[in-house]
Design an enzyme around this catalytic site. Structure first.
Site, short mmCIF file in Angstrom:
data_model
loop_
_atom_site.label_atom_id
_atom_site.label_comp_id
_atom_site.label_asym_id
_atom_site.label_seq_id
_atom_site.Cartn_x
_atom_site.Cartn_y
_atom_site.Cartn_z
N ASP A 95 43.33 46.46 29.87
CA ASP A 95 42.48 45.35 30.26
C ASP A 95 42.14 45.55 31.74
OD1 ASP A 95 41.31 43.03 31.04
OD2 ASP A 95 42.87 41.68 30.28
N LYS B 106 34.14 40.68 35.23
CA LYS B 106 34.09 40.50 36.69
C LYS B 106 33.07 41.42 37.39
CE LYS B 106 38.31 37.97 36.64
NZ LYS B 106 39.61 38.07 36.03
N TYR C 35 47.56 38.57 31.96
CA TYR C 35 46.59 37.60 31.46
C TYR C 35 45.42 38.34 30.83
CZ TYR C 35 43.20 33.72 31.50
OH TYR C 35 42.28 32.76 31.14
C1 LIG Z 1 39.90 37.36 34.61
C2 LIG Z 1 40.59 38.14 33.61
C3 LIG Z 1 40.37 37.95 32.23
C4 LIG Z 1 39.50 36.83 31.71
O1 LIG Z 1 38.19 36.96 32.13
P1 LIG Z 1 37.23 35.65 32.11
O2 LIG Z 1 35.90 36.19 32.50
O3 LIG Z 1 37.83 34.70 33.11
O4 LIG Z 1 37.26 35.10 30.75
C5 LIG Z 1 40.98 38.80 31.34
N1 LIG Z 1 41.79 39.78 31.76
C6 LIG Z 1 42.04 40.00 33.06
C7 LIG Z 1 42.93 41.12 33.47
C8 LIG Z 1 41.48 39.18 34.03
O5 LIG Z 1 41.75 39.36 35.32
#
Ligand SMILES: *Cc1c(COP(=O)(O)O)cnc(C)c1O
Length: 434
Positions: free
Chosen positions: A245, A273, A150
């Site tokens: 990511d 995060k 994701y």
């Molecule tokens: C949470 C997450 C996102 C998206 O971040 P948001 O702050 O929710 O938009 C993208 N990549 C990874 C790996 C994530 O865990």
């Protein structure tokens, strides 16, 4: 601490019923609605340390940590104190501030691939911006992502693999034009051969490969030995860029993220995060020559009214300072190992088919015999059993992510006693779970 199995949730239910008339599904982000585990979500009142209190006054041990940011524990007194001070100076500048320099320096020092960084407001924003950047830098349009990974909700990422080894992207969501996703190629996670095939089929067309270096958004899945190294080589050989990511794994698996832990340095990295300490922050960064393409240093446009917000920078700086103290990652590793191994032991002793693991302050457990190398494997889990497990743990005061396909998170605030209490609850629940 809730120790009965009859959780009183009258107020939560009232509020959630009202919410459903006001907001789609009653929530501001889908997983929160508990759809994949059944039952009503609890409505939070306050958070502190490793704990949550709901509007009915129930207390829970929290293993979601607001989906990752709360690695020092919720509402850490040092973070709150720093925020109070920052608040007195105003909530938003929309202009340069020294706080941005401080957090940027901390990020650059910590994350091996990052020589320069741009702050944004969410992980989604970081990933969609980095995608534009790799396309701008290489002059190529195609990207490779992995099934089950994701990268936020931008159109180009809302694609899963088809049934073949590697299929041209078809959108996962209505409203995503096929023309937006035709350039998104997908491969199964941990499948280097599939990636090689995609490179062979699309010579000089692939701008880059993006992945979660350790997957958290399909449940917890680790890269097999050689997978990250293989991607590093393949991208280099093909003039493509490698993007980790690390929105979830950054400052969670180690201070320098998965790239420090695995010793593989990508060209670019996305963060989110943890670096916002509970306020909305994302970031992308990497090699200086690539980052110099970003406006106004270069021609690739990307901007944000609230980007670099002083409150968000302050919460991030304080959170990273707390993480720099000696022994933090050793402690996180120790309690997370104890939790994960304990859960697996208890589940196996009760006769359940389970597998799982942990790294740093991130863990996962599948109701599947395993091993789980990719999303296809993860989907073999007994999700209805997970739903029952989730609800009954909740009734015993343990708040787990409300989906089989989400990783769990621990924090510096979780004590050995919290872990033991969690394992005791799990033993009671799993020994009578059908
Ligand atoms: C949470 C997450 C996102 C998206 O971040 P948001 O702050 O929710 O938009 C993208 N990549 C990874 C790996 C994530 O865990």
């Amino acid at each position: 601490m809730v120790n009965t199995t009859s959780l009183k949730t009258t107020k939560s239910e009232e509020i959630f019923v009202a919410a459903q008339k006001l907001m789609p599904g009653g929530v501001s982000s889908p997983v929160r609605a508990f759809k994949s585990v059944g039952g009503q979500p609890i409505v939070f009142d306050r958070v502190q340390g490793a704990y949550i209190w709901d509007v009915d006054g129930n207390q829970y041990i929290d293993y979601v940590g607001t989906w990752g940011p709360a690695i020092c524990g919720h509402a850490h007194p040092d973070v709150i104190a720093a925020l109070h001070k920052a608040l007195d100076k105003g909530t938003s500048f929309g202009a340069p501030s020294v706080q941005e320099n401080i957090l940027a320096e901390m990020v650059i020092e910590a994350v091996p691939s990052i020589e320069m960084v741009r702050f944004v407001n969410s992980g989604t924003e970081a990933c969609m911006s980095v995608l534009r950047l790799i396309r701008a830098f290489t002059g190529r349009d195609k990207i490779i992502k992995f099934e089950g990974c994701y990268h936020g909700h931008a159109d180009m990422f809302l694609v899963k693999a088809g049934s073949g080894v590697a299929t041209l992207g078809l959108p996962d969501s209505p409203g995503v034009p096929k023309t937006t996703t035709v350039n998104t190629l997908t491969a199964p996670y941990n499948d280097l051969e599939a990636v090689k095939t995609l490179f062979a089929q699309n010579p000089d067309e692939i701008a880059g490969v993006i992945l979660e270096p350790v997957v958290g958004n399909a449940g917890f899945i680790v890269p097999e030995a050689g997978f990250l190294e293989g991607l590093r080589e393949l991208t280099q050989e093909n003039g493509s860029l490698l993007v980790f990511d690390e929105v979830m794994t950054g400052f969670r698996l180690a201070y320098g993220g998965a790239q420090e832990r695995f010793g593989v340095t990508p060209d670019l990295t996305t963060l989110g995060k943890v670096i916002g300490g509970g306020l909305p922050v994302g970031a992308y960064g990497g090699r200086k020559d690539i980052m110099s393409m970003v406006a106004p240093a270069g021609p690739m446009y990307q901007a944000g009214t609230l980007s670099g917000n002083p409150l968000a920078m302050t919460a991030g700086i304080k959170t990273l300072e707390l993480l720099q103290k000696p022994g933090t990652y050793e402690y996180l590793e120790k309690i997370t190992k104890k939790l994960t191994e304990g859960l697996l032991d208890v589940a196996k002793a009760a006769g359940h088919q389970v597998c799982g693991g942990h790294l740093g302050a991130m863990f996962g457990l599948f109701f599947a015999s395993g091993p789980v190398y990719n999303y296809e494997d993860a989907k073999k889990s007994d999700t209805t059993k997970f739903g029952r497990f989730h609800r009954r743990m909740l009734e015993r005061g343990i708040y787990l992510a409300p989906s089989q396909f989400e990783a769990g998170f621990t924090s510096l605030a979780h004590t050995q006693e919290d872990i033991e209490r969690t394992l005791n609850a799990a033993q009671v629940v799993l020994s009578s779970l059908s």
